[in-house]
Design a protein around this motif. Structure first.
Motif, PDB file in Angstrom:
ATOM      1  N   LYS A  19      -3.463  62.525  21.928  1.00 51.47           N
ATOM      2  CA  LYS A  19      -3.202  63.583  20.773  1.00 51.47           C
ATOM      3  C   LYS A  19      -3.647  63.198  19.609  1.00 51.47           C
ATOM      4  O   LYS A  19      -4.047  64.621  18.829  1.00 51.47           O
ATOM      5  N   LYS A  20      -3.309  62.386  18.907  1.00 51.09           N
ATOM      6  CA  LYS A  20      -4.080  62.101  17.614  1.00 51.09           C
ATOM      7  C   LYS A  20      -5.230  62.263  16.575  1.00 51.09           C
ATOM      8  O   LYS A  20      -5.925  63.068  16.236  1.00 51.09           O
ATOM      9  N   VAL A  21      -5.960  62.323  17.928  1.00 57.36           N
ATOM     10  CA  VAL A  21      -7.029  62.275  17.777  1.00 57.36           C
ATOM     11  C   VAL A  21      -7.623  63.904  17.360  1.00 57.36           C
ATOM     12  O   VAL A  21      -8.204  63.815  16.641  1.00 57.36           O
ATOM     13  N   TYR A  48      -1.386  59.071  26.193  1.00 53.14           N
ATOM     14  CA  TYR A  48      -2.211  59.321  25.801  1.00 53.14           C
ATOM     15  C   TYR A  48      -1.605  59.820  23.876  1.00 53.14           C
ATOM     16  O   TYR A  48      -1.297  61.634  24.327  1.00 53.14           O
ATOM     17  N   LYS A  49      -0.896  59.444  23.841  1.00 49.85           N
ATOM     18  CA  LYS A  49      -0.328  59.618  21.796  1.00 49.85           C
ATOM     19  C   LYS A  49      -1.723  59.471  20.946  1.00 49.85           C
ATOM     20  O   LYS A  49      -1.667  60.053  20.899  1.00 49.85           O
ATOM     21  N   ILE A 109      -8.058  71.483  25.950  1.00 46.27           N
ATOM     22  CA  ILE A 109      -7.596  70.156  25.926  1.00 46.27           C
ATOM     23  C   ILE A 109      -6.653  70.476  24.919  1.00 46.27           C
ATOM     24  O   ILE A 109      -6.644  70.134  23.380  1.00 46.27           O
ATOM     25  N   LEU A 110      -4.987  70.202  25.616  1.00 46.41           N
ATOM     26  CA  LEU A 110      -4.170  69.867  24.494  1.00 46.41           C
ATOM     27  C   LEU A 110      -3.828  71.103  24.042  1.00 46.41           C
ATOM     28  O   LEU A 110      -3.447  71.074  22.727  1.00 46.41           O
ATOM     29  N   GLY A 111      -4.280  72.964  24.064  1.00 52.95           N
ATOM     30  CA  GLY A 111      -4.106  73.819  23.175  1.00 52.95           C
ATOM     31  C   GLY A 111      -5.518  74.034  22.553  1.00 52.95           C
ATOM     32  O   GLY A 111      -5.793  74.871  21.212  1.00 52.95           O
ATOM     33  N   SER A 112      -6.228  72.286  21.981  1.00 55.70           N
ATOM     34  CA  SER A 112      -7.454  72.774  20.845  1.00 55.70           C
ATOM     35  C   SER A 112      -8.892  73.330  21.651  1.00 55.70           C
ATOM     36  O   SER A 112      -8.891  73.861  22.180  1.00 55.70           O
ATOM     37  N   ASP A 113      -9.834  73.010  20.747  1.00 54.64           N
ATOM     38  CA  ASP A 113     -10.866  73.655  20.627  1.00 54.64           C
ATOM     39  C   ASP A 113     -12.309  72.569  22.152  1.00 54.64           C
ATOM     40  O   ASP A 113     -12.987  73.036  22.472  1.00 54.64           O
ATOM     41  N   ASN A 115      -2.977  69.692  31.321  1.00 58.38           N
ATOM     42  CA  ASN A 115      -4.228  70.261  29.995  1.00 58.38           C
ATOM     43  C   ASN A 115      -4.569  69.122  29.001  1.00 58.38           C
ATOM     44  O   ASN A 115      -4.682  69.555  28.121  1.00 58.38           O
ATOM     45  N   ILE A 116      -4.322  67.546  30.300  1.00 60.90           N
ATOM     46  CA  ILE A 116      -5.003  66.240  29.534  1.00 60.90           C
ATOM     47  C   ILE A 116      -6.807  66.605  29.752  1.00 60.90           C
ATOM     48  O   ILE A 116      -7.643  65.827  28.553  1.00 60.90           O
TER      49      ILE A 116
END
Lengths: 171, 592, 984
Positions: free
Chosen positions: B137-139, B133-134, B257-261, B251-252
């Motif tokens: 996250k990068k994406v 899941y790195k 997801i991960l606090g994004s839109d 929250n993946i």
């Protein structure tokens, strides 16, 4: 086949599934899968309940039920034996597993795939993805590999003993 | 020393189970009910199943293969300092890292399979410890969808489902098509009999697939994904389901997801047993609750797919490569392979091979290298005669072409196809006509029944092949086969029909002599075709053990128990099922 | 207007709309692309792959039905590769198509007489129609009915149930019935100015003459013997084929205007060349085979030895002949039997038949052998003559030898070989050699152009075009094919007529044969597939008189008596109708013919299913299905109904009602669109022999069931409505019709059958009731046409009655939303005319027109009823309405549109509803629709100008319909009851 194998369908159960899985047309496959996991096959009564209480039409339900190899419209035995007929299994003798198991289950009628006493049903399935253990079969949930005809018989007899089923007593 | 201090890890993929992993676990527990046992997915050394890893309290790893319940006490005793190292079963130990058993993995390049067998598929933290899941996250944090597509373009990744369509092109279509909602489908309907890469990936590294789906969804702008998994893979469904739930918890997956839109969710759709559902439009029909019958393209799913919305369908293995590509860069992926085909490809190696299992090699590797340096050559000692690539859509590559390199163009040139990666190895005991019949019989049963050529044509081919196998054919039947081959390829709606004659075409091309032997000499060179062989008992060798008699399903064998050489086979009754041959311990039964 | 793109089609650049499919583009250029699975009413499905074309840069074949054109596309629709693929598609489909296009009786008959079709007519009691149908292929049914060896019966599938249908006796019965009351003579064509000379007046020549006259060619028959008939007169004794019948049948052919020259022998009295010089544009040689075969034995040419056919002819011509006491007949065929029997009748005391094989191999029909034996003829099997014994140039007997049969050879025949030393001498006064006959071709030896001959003494000819080696000279019958049956000669005569017709028109003589598929020969079929499905029933037999009766009065009376009318009707029900109902509109058959498909190319497994006839209107024969899915798709996709499913997958995919239940227990509403869309006979109307598989006349008409006015294609045969179909491209309903339009014709009520002037009595009585009664109520159905309503209103005024319509609280909600319009038809006009809802008032007389009374009137009330059906009340007088599909006039629908019901079926002007009402009311100027409309417009100005414009089917009126609920009319009630009765 014994009449006792016919399932008794409880309408509440079916309605419960429709509630849970959904009654739109895309729920056809999951609903039928739920019915089959409960009764081992698709009892007509259950199909009718689905048709009457969802958007799924009779044409769709029957068409889908006869299209996918997973679904069965006739009652099955208490346990299911799935013999893999993948390429690797084919070339290493899947046919022999079938012959040997049908032999000890005493199923001689070509049209039949369930033992007379309702104990086991033999299904041929497409590859179950265990090619390097070929030939492979699945008895109930147990996956068994590297079988010979005789080994398959031994495995079945062991399963039968554990489940109080009777198979022809040889070897 | 106490067995409690040992960490036991048992491979429990479906093949591990098939080889008896449950018995092995039971044996450990029997020895010490408190023993610390974990299970992992299939590492892909299927020939070594059941594979067991022991981590002792010194932090040393020992890997054992072909473990049975009889071997378990030996292993435990050794680690408790009581016995000798069971060398026959050792694959890997701190002292010995270059055993020929270990070579199997050592000669591979694992990208898609990088985690499989090395972690507990049921544990999201195991995945995260291995940098899981790195990439997503990068994406989400650093990349635009266009940049993601750009990276994939740089990797030259092509769809691993079989056809090899460039992944980034497909994504671009979907990205550009209008739609309030777009769907991403993970195609896990691995229908090729003889392929199990997708199963191993879904069972052994489900989070990797979820992460791949997330990356793809982000790139095309999809918020809803479906994982279409065959019902024959219950363990894959189970593991993947747990992975989805665990990813949700962190929250993946889900909203923001991960606090994004970015929001994305995945639903599992279990297939119900239909090979044709590997075809995109049939798969869509199946998810929509219809019979899995392909429809005419265009419109392509990327424009008008599931529920009429733009839809991208990516194969499991394709998705499995994505996190690695994002983490390491497209160029790193493209560094593997050839001009035509970049990266690696996973194969499921099975059949008459010493070391079968999952194999991931860089594109451009020679078939022979896979068979020999990884697979260890023929399992029976008899010379290999062909490999079958691509299952029912593919073809047989004969031994003389084993130097063909694994890349799309080169494989296609042989008449076979890359396919999804099933690689079945055959020695001289496989009858090529029977094999062709097997595949035609398969496609016949799996044809959706829609088109004329596929529905009826494949049956007619199968009937002709049966005629040949039964020794009733004439040479003209080969012309009829040729004619059907040509027309079915040309006039079928979907890939199933268009490729259905391939197994016949390639075997006819490379093994015509076997066909002719069946027709002209009424002989099956591999001694497989039941109508052309006979089973007989050599009286001098027969011990009178009566095993054959007991096994014979048609009561064709008679004789007197315990009387040597007294058994014989009534040829009129014999169905040549081979049961007697199999059980005879004294090799008294010959097949000709 | 969509954009246009340029494409190249078969080398020609054209512009077509950018959203057109290749098929549409091709059709715009008049190029037909065959297809099974595509229909304009459905979404493209792309499954049959018959529509394939080639597109440049594509290696695969491209389905034209679903591929949309693209700019610059280069398309070919006519290459050999395309034809190969299409042929393969057809071959594959046919390899899994299990059925008989035409029944095996028809297929086996040398002249392909539509046996199943005429048996269907017979079962309906329509014997003239049966004979008319027979005569389309065989102008000699009476002759054949007596003497045909009926190969048709040998292949009759009923034989797999119990015994073959008595086909020939049925033909004989109907043909002789018709000969008595007819005979049927077809129309002759308009004079073409061309002349055909036919040499020989036997079956072939007569048959050719019959068909040539229908084409309008002048025909002249030149016959060598004193009378016409050829072998039927001179080779068949008249106790088997009575001359009065023969003469009458020949007369029905000659009566078409055929010129006959008797006693004119070719080669002696005229030559072919002379015929041509005298104006014959074509010559047909049909001289038969009248020369007895020689035995090739010693002394064969002495006096007292005669050929069988020569013997029979001499007897007919009454030529003097010495028969003697002992006669030998050599041979085992029908001619041998005839010779023996004639010899007996001519006074021979002992007649001995000599045959070299055993009884089992004897070619004569079994009943001929039996009868011969009964008449006292001695049969000597396994005996062969070796030489004629001679004394003073006169035969005195035969040396014979005993024979034995070898084991069967590869062909299955057992060859007879003489037993050495078994010779024997027998005494005979006359020896008749009846071992066969040959054509006597010496008649053409002196021609300028001698037609080429074969080594079998027949003319060399092309079996398809019947031409000989000489320009303009054709041949048919025994002299062409070799000696064979009468029906074979008839067939050849017919074929020759076709060929000559084409030749005379100056077009290429090419006769294409229709493709026919068969379930197989009898021996390859399994009785178990047939026998259990039918109630077993004995075959009807013709009664043969005992030999004593046969031999009485000189022995030349007919030897047997045919079936009675009752027997024939009963026997006709035994036919199991194997021929396909769709034989005339099957696309599979059409394309297979077009693409010259031969025998089944891929022999393998075929799907076999029982015919599903559980639905009263629709039958499903899944083993004829080619899985195009049109039926399933029209049902679910267009009608939104769930009735039919695809079942299974792979080769065993089939279509069936959901869960294989009876169709009527699904959501099926019996619209029957599945039948219209089926390209084969898999979905068909579930009818029996009431509608045989006839080639029908079709008429496009308007459905009268509701004001929507759907176009319907009505099939009729002998003026009976046999089938109703939707009409392609009908914009009114997108070519979809409903149950009522399609199946209402099943409501044929016997009540409607009034003979000539049969209504007079009823009309008189009705008029008397109307005049006598006081208070009158005229109750109408709002479904009647406005012309009828208006006439009813006028009658009402005239008789001082009150006009009512039936209110319908109980009327059912509309069950056919897609086609049937709301029930308030004509409500606006009724309001306008001042009609009020029927309130069960006490009246003395009710005139009930097309309406259904829920509540019965008082017993004392007189009821005059106009309806076609039982109406719930017991009427004092019952008058008919026009038949369901024979209504005409206009109706106003619920949207205020005027709709015209324009039947194109014949309407009897005296029995239209308005004519009957005008008659009852003594109304002037109400007899034809135009005058009624004229008066209607005067009374209802809103209709002004509209009624004269009947070009459009729907015209907006100013009459605003007020929704009034009305009860279903009697037709709807009757139909509902009918459906219920048949199980819907």
């Amino acid at each position: 086949m014994e009449k006792a194998l016919e399932a008794k369908v409880e309408p509440e159960v079916i309605l419960g599934w429709i509630e849970k899985i959904g009654g739109d047309s895309s729920s056809t496959v999951p609903l039928l899968q739920a019915v089959q996991s409960e009764y081992g096959y698709l009892p007509r009564e259950a199909m009718d309940l689905i048709i009457q209480n969802s958007d799924i039409t009779g044409s769709q339900a029957y068409g889908v039920a006869t299209f996918y190899s997973q679904f069965r419209l006739k009652p099955v035995g208490r346990h299911i034996i799935r013999i893999c007929h993948g390429t690797a299994c084919h070339v290493s003798g899947a046919d022999r597993l079938k012959t040997s198991l049908r032999h000890i289950l005493n199923i001689s009628d070509e049209e039949q795939d369930t033992a007379e006493n309702g104990s086991y049903t033999i299904e041929e399935v497409a590859c179950i993805g265990c090619c390097s253990q070929a030939p492979v079969m699945v008895v109930s949930e147990d996956v068994l590999g590297n079988l010979s005809g005789a080994a398959a018989q031994r495995a079945l007899k062991k399963h039968a003993r554990q489940n109080d089923e009777i198979v022809t007593n040889i070897l | 020393m106490d067995a409690d201090n040992l960490n036991v890890i048992v491979g429990e993929g479906t093949c591990g189970i098939a080889a008896g992993s449950k018995e092995v676990i039971d044996a450990f527990r029997k020895y010490d009910p408190e023993i610390n046992i974990r299970t992992v997915g299939c590492v892909g050394m299927c020939h070594q199943e059941v594979i067991t890893e022991i981590n002792d309290n010194n932090g040393n790893r020992f890997l054992y293969g072909q473990v049975t319940k009889q071997v378990v006490p030996k292993i435990i005793r050794y680690h408790m300092g009581e016995g000798n190292l069971p060398k026959d079963h050792l694959i890997f130990s701190p002292e010995e890292q270059s055993s020929d058993k270990w070579q199997y993995l050592g000669n591979q390049t694992r990208i898609a399979l990088r985690n499989v067998g090395l972690m507990d598929p049921a544990s999201i933290s195991d995945y995260q410890q291995r940098d899981g899941y790195k990439a997503i996250k990068k994406v989400i944090e650093d990349m635009t969808p266009e940049q993601v597509i750009g990276e994939v373009e740089a990797s030259h990744l092509r769809g691993r489902g079989g056809a090899g369509f460039p992944t980034h092109l497909k994504w671009n279509f979907a990205r550009q098509s209008e739609g309030d909602i777009k769907y991403l489908i993970c195609n896990g309907d691995e229908g090729d009999p003889g392929a199990f890469m997708d199963r191993s990936l879904l069972e052994g590294d489900p989070h990797n697939i979820i992460e791949g789906m997330l990356i793809a969804a982000y790139a095309i702008g999809s918020s809803m994904g479906y994982a279409y998994i065959r019902a024959e893979y219950p363990l894959a469904v189970k593991n993947f389901g747990k992975a989805i739930a665990d990813a949700h918890e962190q929250n993946i997956l889900g909203k923001n997801i991960l606090g994004s839109d970015f929001s994305f969710d995945i639903k599992i759709k279990e297939g119900a047993g239909a090979f044709v559902c590997g075809e995109e439009t049939a798969l869509i029909a199946s998810i929509e609750g219809e019979r899995g019958m392909p429809r005419f393209k265009p419109p392509f799913p990327a424009i008008k797919g599931l529920f009429g919305k733009p839809t991208i369908i990516n194969n499991v293995e394709t998705l499995a490569n994505l996190p690695w590509i994002i983490s390491n860069g497209g160029a790193a992926y493209a560094a593997y392979g050839t001009e035509d085909s970049k990266g690696t490809k996973v194969f499921a190696l099975a059949g008459a091979i010493k070391k079968g299992g999952l194999v991931e090699v860089p594109m451009g590797t020679k078939i022979r290298d896979v068979l020999e340096s990884i697979g260890g050559g023929s399992s029976s000692g008899k010379p290999l005669k062909a490999v079958q690539l691509g299952g029912p859509s593919g073809g047989c590559i004969p031994e003389k072409l084993f130097d063909t390199t694994i890349e799309y163009a080169a494989i296609n040139a042989t008449g076979a196809i890359m396919g999804s990666g099933g690689m079945i190895v055959m020695d001289e005991t496989t009858c090529m006509v029977d094999l062709a019949r097997y595949f035609l019989s398969f496609t016949q049963q799996e044809s959706c029944g829609k088109c004329t050529f596929c529905r009826i044509g494949t049956l007619r081919m199968k009937e002709l092949l049966t005629k040949i196998c039964d020794g009733n054919a004439v040479m003209g039947d080969l012309d009829a086969l040729d004619e059907l081959t040509e027309q079915i390829k040309k006039a079928s709606l979907c890939g199933l029909g268009q490729t259905a004659p391939n197994p016949v075409a390639t075997t006819l091309k490379y093994f015509r002599n076997e066909y002719e032997a069946h027709i002209k000499d009424k002989r099956c060179p591999a001694a497989v075709c039941k109508s052309l062989i006979t089973h007989t008992i050599i009286p001098d060798t027969c011990t009178g053990c009566s095993l054959c008699d007991i096994q014979c399903p048609v009561d064709a064998i008679t004789g007197q128990k315990k009387v040597k050489g007294s058994y014989s086979i009534d040829q009129a009754k014999c169905i040549n099922c081979g049961m007697c041959f199999e059980v005879c311990n004294s090799k008294a039964i010959v097949v000709e | 207007m969509s954009e246009k793109v340029a494409i190249t089609l078969n080398g020609k650049e054209i512009a077509v709309p950018s959203d057109a499919t290749i098929r549409q583009a091709a059709m715009s250029q008049g190029i037909e692309i065959p297809t099974f699975c595509f229909d304009d009413r459905l979404k493209a499905y792309t499954s049959c792959f018959l529509c394939v074309v080639e597109v440049e840069n594509f290696k695969n074949m491209i389905p034209a039905c679903s591929t949309v054109v693209r700019h610059g596309m280069v398309i070919r629709t006519d290459t050999e590769a395309i034809k190969t693929t299409r042929r393969m598609a057809l071959d594959l489909l046919l390899s899994d198509h299990y059925g008989d296009c035409i029944a095996p009786c028809e297929a086996t008959c040398p002249s392909n007489v539509d046996v199943q079709g005429y048996i269907a007519h017979i079962s309906n009691g329509n014997f003239p129609a049966a004979v008319k149908l027979i005569k389309e292929t065989n102008p000699l049914p009476v002759v054949c009915g007596r003497i045909c060896p009926h190969p048709c019966e040998s292949q009759c599938r009923r034989g797999l149930v119990d015994e073959p249908v008595a086909i020939n006796p049925l033909k004989r019965f109907s043909a002789e019935y018709e000969l008595e009351y007819g005979p049927f003579m077809p129309e002759t064509g308009q004079d073409t100015g061309k002349k055909v000379a036919i040499v020989g007046g036997g079956p072939a020549g007569l048959s050719a003459a019959y068909f040539l006259r229908q084409q309008g060619h002048a025909v002249e028959i030149h016959e060598a013997l004193p009378e016409l008939g050829g072998m039927t007169r001179y080779g068949i004794p008249r106790f088997r084929l009575p001359w009065d019948k023969l003469d009458k049948e020949i007369e029905s052919i000659i009566g078409l205007g055929v010129k006959v020259n008797n006693n004119q022998r070719l080669g002696k009295d005229f030559t072919i060349d002379e015929l041509k010089k005298n104006g014959a544009d074509a010559v047909l040689l049909a001289i038969g085979a009248h020369k007895a075969k020689k035995m090739g034995m010693k002394n064969e040419d002495v006096e007292g030895v005669i050929g069988g056919i020569d013997f029979l002819r001499k007897v007919v011509l009454n030529e003097p002949m010495e028969i003697g006491k002992r006669v030998a007949v050599i041979g085992g065929g029908d001619t041998a039997m005839d010779c023996a029997r004639v010899a007996r009748r001519a006074g021979a005391r002992y007649v001995t038949l000599i045959y070299r094989r055993s009884q089992e191999e004897m070619p004569a029909l079994q009943h001929e052998q039996d009868e011969t034996m009964e008449e006292g003829i001695d049969f000597n099997y396994l005996t062969a003559p070796v030489a004629v014994l001679e004394e003073d140039g006169k035969a005195t007997g035969l040396t014979v030898i005993s024979m034995e049969l070898e084991d069967a050879d590869d062909s299955g025949r057992r060859r007879p070989v003489p037993i050495e030393g078994s010779e024997d001498d027998l005494n005979f006064d006359l020896i008749i050699c009846a071992i066969g006959q040959d054509p006597d071709l010496s008649c053409v030896e002196n021609e300028k152009d001698v037609p080429e001959c074969t080594k079998w003494n027949t003319f060399t000819y092309d079996e398809k075009t019947m031409v000989t080696s000489v320009e303009g000279v054709f041949t048919a019958g025994d002299c062409a094919f070799g000696p064979d049956t009468v029906i074979r000669a008839v067939s050849e005569g017919k074929q020759a007529a076709k060929a000559i017709n084409l030749y005379l028109k100056g077009v290429k003589v090419e006769i294409k044969k229709q493709y026919n598929i068969s379930r197989g020969r009898m021996r390859d079929l399994d009785m178990a597939d047939f026998s259990p499905r039918y109630v077993h029933q004995k075959r009807a037999m013709e009664a043969t008189y005992p030999s004593k009766v046969r031999m009485a009065e000189g022995g030349y009376n007919a030897i047997n008596v045919g079936l009675s009318e009752a027997h024939a009707m009963a026997e006709s029900t035994r036919c199991i109708e194997c021929g396909c109902k769709a034989k005339f509109d099957c696309d599979l058959r059409k394309y297979s013919t077009e693409y010259d498909i031969g025998d089944i190319k891929f022999k393998g497994n075929r799907r076999k299913y029982e015919i599903d006839k559980r639905h009263p209107f629709v039958s499903i024969e899944a083993d004829k299905c080619i899985t195009c899915g049109s039926c399933v798709r029209v049902c679910s996709e267009v009608r939104n109904i769930s009735a039919l499913s695809f079942v299974n997958r792979g080769f065993s995919t089939k279509i069936a009602p959901n869960f294989e239940d009876p169709l009527q227990s699904t959501d099926c509403d019996a619209c029957g669109m599945c039948i219209d869309l089926c390209p084969t006979g898999a979905m068909a109307e579930n009818t029996g022999k009431e509608y045989g598989p006839w080639l029908n006349d079709t008429i496009i008409s308007t459905c009268p069931s509701c004001p929507r006015g759907c176009a319907i294609n009505v099939h009729t045969k002998e003026s009976v409505i046999t089938k109703v179909e939707s009409v392609d491209n009908d914009p009114v309903n997108h070519a979809l019709i409903c149950k009522e339009g399609r199946f209402a014709h099943h409501l044929q009520d016997k009540l409607l059958e009034h003979g000539d002037g049969g209504l007079k009595e009823e009309l008189d009585r009705a008029r008397w009731l109307l005049d006598k009664s006081g208070k009158l109520a005229v109750i109408v159905s709002p479904r009647l046409t406005i012309e009828t309503l208006f006439t009813a209103k006028k009658l009402c005024d005239e008789k001082d009655g009150t006009l009512y319509y039936l209110p319908g609280e109980k009327s059912e909600p509309n069950k056919f939303p897609f086609a049937k319009l709301h029930n308030s038809a004509n409500a606006a006009l009724l309001k306008k005319l001042g009609a009020i809802a029927w309130d069960n008032s006490e009246v003395e007389c009710i005139l009930l027109i097309g309406a259904y009374l829920e509540k019965k009137p008082l017993k004392s009330t007189k009821v005059i009823m106009m309806s076609n059906h039982d109406n719930g009340v017991e009427p004092d007088v019952h008058l008919p309405l026009a038949g369901p599909l024979r209504s005409e006039g206009a109706v106003i629908n619920d949207k205020g549109y005027l709709a015209f019901l324009k039947t194109n079926l014949p309407v009897s002007q005296d029995s239209t509803p308005h004519a009957i009402l005008a008659n009852l009311g003594g109304l002037k100027g109400f007899n034809d629709i135009a005058s009624i409309r004229k008066q209607l417009v005067e009374n209802v100005p809103e209709l002004s100008g509209l009624l004269s414009d009947i070009t459009g089917r729907l015209i907006k009126t100013d009459l605003k319909p007020k929704m009034i609920d009305v009860a279903p009319d009697c037709r709807e009630v009757a139909f509902a009851r009918y459906c219920k009765k048949v199980g819907l």
